[in-house]
Scaffold this motif. Sequence first.
Motif, PDB file in Angstrom:
ATOM      1  N   GLN A  75       3.111 -10.841  -8.238  1.00 52.52           N
ATOM      2  CA  GLN A  75       4.142  -9.749  -8.586  1.00 52.52           C
ATOM      3  C   GLN A  75       3.421  -8.574  -8.320  1.00 52.52           C
ATOM      4  O   GLN A  75       4.430  -7.583  -8.125  1.00 52.52           O
ATOM      5  CB  GLN A  75       4.422 -10.064 -10.259  1.00 52.52           C
ATOM      6  CG  GLN A  75       5.097 -11.403 -10.273  1.00 52.52           C
ATOM      7  CD  GLN A  75       6.441 -11.653  -9.664  1.00 52.52           C
ATOM      8  OE1 GLN A  75       7.341 -10.714  -9.306  1.00 52.52           O
ATOM      9  NE2 GLN A  75       6.510 -12.819  -8.934  1.00 52.52           N
ATOM     10  N   LEU A  76       2.314  -8.311  -8.460  1.00 52.42           N
ATOM     11  CA  LEU A  76       1.643  -6.818  -8.185  1.00 52.42           C
ATOM     12  C   LEU A  76       1.679  -6.654  -6.649  1.00 52.42           C
ATOM     13  O   LEU A  76       2.192  -5.603  -6.389  1.00 52.42           O
ATOM     14  CB  LEU A  76       0.352  -6.919  -8.505  1.00 52.42           C
ATOM     15  CG  LEU A  76      -0.528  -5.822  -8.283  1.00 52.42           C
ATOM     16  CD1 LEU A  76       0.167  -4.395  -8.832  1.00 52.42           C
ATOM     17  CD2 LEU A  76      -2.086  -5.857  -8.613  1.00 52.42           C
ATOM     18  N   ALA A  77       1.352  -7.643  -5.977  1.00 53.36           N
ATOM     19  CA  ALA A  77       1.547  -7.580  -4.352  1.00 53.36           C
ATOM     20  C   ALA A  77       3.026  -7.178  -3.778  1.00 53.36           C
ATOM     21  O   ALA A  77       3.130  -6.306  -3.157  1.00 53.36           O
ATOM     22  CB  ALA A  77       1.122  -8.870  -3.852  1.00 53.36           C
ATOM     23  N   ARG A  78       4.098  -7.927  -4.606  1.00 56.38           N
ATOM     24  CA  ARG A  78       5.306  -7.601  -4.198  1.00 56.38           C
ATOM     25  C   ARG A  78       5.774  -6.103  -4.411  1.00 56.38           C
ATOM     26  O   ARG A  78       6.457  -5.488  -3.833  1.00 56.38           O
ATOM     27  CB  ARG A  78       6.395  -8.553  -5.163  1.00 56.38           C
ATOM     28  CG  ARG A  78       6.104 -10.134  -4.397  1.00 56.38           C
ATOM     29  CD  ARG A  78       7.082 -11.101  -5.396  1.00 56.38           C
ATOM     30  NE  ARG A  78       8.527 -10.726  -5.424  1.00 56.38           N
ATOM     31  CZ  ARG A  78       9.476 -11.387  -4.796  1.00 56.38           C
ATOM     32  NH1 ARG A  78       8.826 -12.001  -3.694  1.00 56.38           N
ATOM     33  NH2 ARG A  78      10.460 -11.114  -4.596  1.00 56.38           N
ATOM     34  N   ARG A  79       5.241  -5.684  -5.784  1.00 59.00           N
ATOM     35  CA  ARG A  79       5.616  -4.266  -6.138  1.00 59.00           C
ATOM     36  C   ARG A  79       4.798  -3.441  -5.235  1.00 59.00           C
ATOM     37  O   ARG A  79       5.593  -2.260  -4.617  1.00 59.00           O
ATOM     38  CB  ARG A  79       4.952  -3.918  -7.578  1.00 59.00           C
ATOM     39  CG  ARG A  79       5.831  -4.594  -8.543  1.00 59.00           C
ATOM     40  CD  ARG A  79       5.102  -4.201  -9.891  1.00 59.00           C
ATOM     41  NE  ARG A  79       4.729  -2.739 -10.080  1.00 59.00           N
ATOM     42  CZ  ARG A  79       3.672  -2.279 -10.843  1.00 59.00           C
ATOM     43  NH1 ARG A  79       2.726  -3.164 -11.080  1.00 59.00           N
ATOM     44  NH2 ARG A  79       3.240  -0.999 -10.645  1.00 59.00           N
ATOM     45  N   ALA A  80       3.425  -3.710  -4.782  1.00 59.83           N
ATOM     46  CA  ALA A  80       2.880  -2.777  -3.593  1.00 59.83           C
ATOM     47  C   ALA A  80       3.708  -2.910  -2.522  1.00 59.83           C
ATOM     48  O   ALA A  80       3.653  -1.717  -1.663  1.00 59.83           O
ATOM     49  CB  ALA A  80       1.481  -3.327  -3.745  1.00 59.83           C
ATOM     50  N   TRP A  81       4.046  -3.937  -2.008  1.00 56.55           N
ATOM     51  CA  TRP A  81       4.637  -4.049  -0.729  1.00 56.55           C
ATOM     52  C   TRP A  81       5.829  -3.075  -0.790  1.00 56.55           C
ATOM     53  O   TRP A  81       6.099  -2.596   0.301  1.00 56.55           O
ATOM     54  CB  TRP A  81       4.791  -5.448  -0.245  1.00 56.55           C
ATOM     55  CG  TRP A  81       5.504  -5.721   1.073  1.00 56.55           C
ATOM     56  CD1 TRP A  81       6.692  -5.994   1.265  1.00 56.55           C
ATOM     57  CD2 TRP A  81       4.938  -5.265   2.358  1.00 56.55           C
ATOM     58  NE1 TRP A  81       6.975  -5.990   2.764  1.00 56.55           N
ATOM     59  CE2 TRP A  81       5.714  -5.775   3.466  1.00 56.55           C
ATOM     60  CE3 TRP A  81       3.488  -4.942   2.658  1.00 56.55           C
ATOM     61  CZ2 TRP A  81       5.312  -5.418   4.701  1.00 56.55           C
ATOM     62  CZ3 TRP A  81       3.392  -4.983   4.012  1.00 56.55           C
ATOM     63  CH2 TRP A  81       4.193  -4.955   4.946  1.00 56.55           C
ATOM     64  N   SER A  82       6.676  -3.285  -1.681  1.00 59.83           N
ATOM     65  CA  SER A  82       8.238  -2.472  -1.657  1.00 59.83           C
ATOM     66  C   SER A  82       7.557  -1.006  -1.737  1.00 59.83           C
ATOM     67  O   SER A  82       8.301  -0.410  -1.145  1.00 59.83           O
ATOM     68  CB  SER A  82       8.723  -2.972  -2.932  1.00 59.83           C
ATOM     69  OG  SER A  82      10.002  -2.188  -3.229  1.00 59.83           O
ATOM     70  N   ALA A  83       6.424  -0.742  -2.445  1.00 64.56           N
ATOM     71  CA  ALA A  83       6.272   0.847  -2.384  1.00 64.56           C
ATOM     72  C   ALA A  83       5.606   1.248  -0.943  1.00 64.56           C
ATOM     73  O   ALA A  83       5.785   2.466  -0.648  1.00 64.56           O
ATOM     74  CB  ALA A  83       5.161   0.978  -3.570  1.00 64.56           C
TER      75      ALA A  83
END
Length: 401
Positions: free
Chosen positions: A232-240
């Motif tokens: 979930q952290l990776a998904r947030r970071a990729w979106s950012a």
Amino acid sequence: MPQRPFASNTNGRLNLEQQRKRAKELLPHLKHQDPGATLSQAQWQVARQLGFSSWPKLKAHVDAIDFAARHPGFHAGDEARTTHWRCGNDIAHSLQVAGFKGRFRMLTDPLCMGPVRDLPKEDFRAMRSAFISQAFAMAPSDAAHRISDEYDQLEELANAEHSVLWCEADAYDQLFLIRALAGLEHAPKKLELIEVDRIPGVERFIGIGQLAPDVLAWLWPQRRVIDDGAVQLARRAWSAYCDSSPVKLAELAHDTHLALPFLAPALLRQLQELPGIRDGLSLTERLSLSYIAEAGPVPFGRVFAELMAKREPLPFLGDMMFHALLRPLIEGQHPLLLQTEAHLDWPKRVLALTALGQEVVSGGANWLDFASLERWVGGVCLQPGQPHWAIDQDLMPVKRR
């Protein structure tokens, strides 16, 4: 495609007898300063030079690597059914030499360069292959084929029996990591990560690719499970990272993340590829121009070597990537660099500052007021003559009009 960087004074494989010899050679120098100096003191100094707090800790580390080489734990497990993932082919041969039997897969897309936007699958691949073709003089069909194959294989990560991601702490690797994890809805049953930012005894650790096969065997038991929190952290970071504004990326970069502890420093370094508010230069450009200003006319390859060996705080570039990043400073309408010896291979071509380059380095001009070529940092587009995002002295994004 660009190759991953690797260079250091050591590959992480230490020879204890060689270090004992160094200590004996050092002892007379210590005795000249202090007649009461002992071999133990010389050994302690050698250990400290290699990054250990004592000689026994140096010896214990050497013994641990020797044991791992003789008794690799992967032989007793299911490694033969494992898929090893890496953001380049730099460890493929070393894994084989060390005795690993699993499949090797890689994603070589240098996500730290060029446009990275949140687009439908086929549009994203077309965007990346077009950039790679242009930046690295690769035939468009070859770039498209390679990108398609690698991303098709990456989609298998969600259903793989056992996968291990090999990463270090720099932006190249961490962006590969979040891209791989962002394609998942949740953590697979057995997805693991080997992640390092330093190796004992290595004076300047740049990448896993520089390490000896025995050291890869030593790293194997240190892998850890990727959980839903990391996904979930990776998904947030990729979106950012894909966003046209760097604000959310900066928030993540200035925070700490236990699920992926090396992520924030890597994002912070990548954030510094945006232009500085004072000079309009990315950190890579600023470090390069500063060295050229100090050293005078200097070969292109030596500039890269200087950055990798000394000046770059978190090395993430391969040589061809570095060449591609600096080309706009040479080829634009108002260049900052003059390149001579153009008949030679690019590492041997000589670089010198133009008058504008000297003015930008001294703080008298802003490069973005003269740049004529579009540039991307993730999803942030820097267009000539347009308001753009920049980074202030606190490494926070600001809009420059």
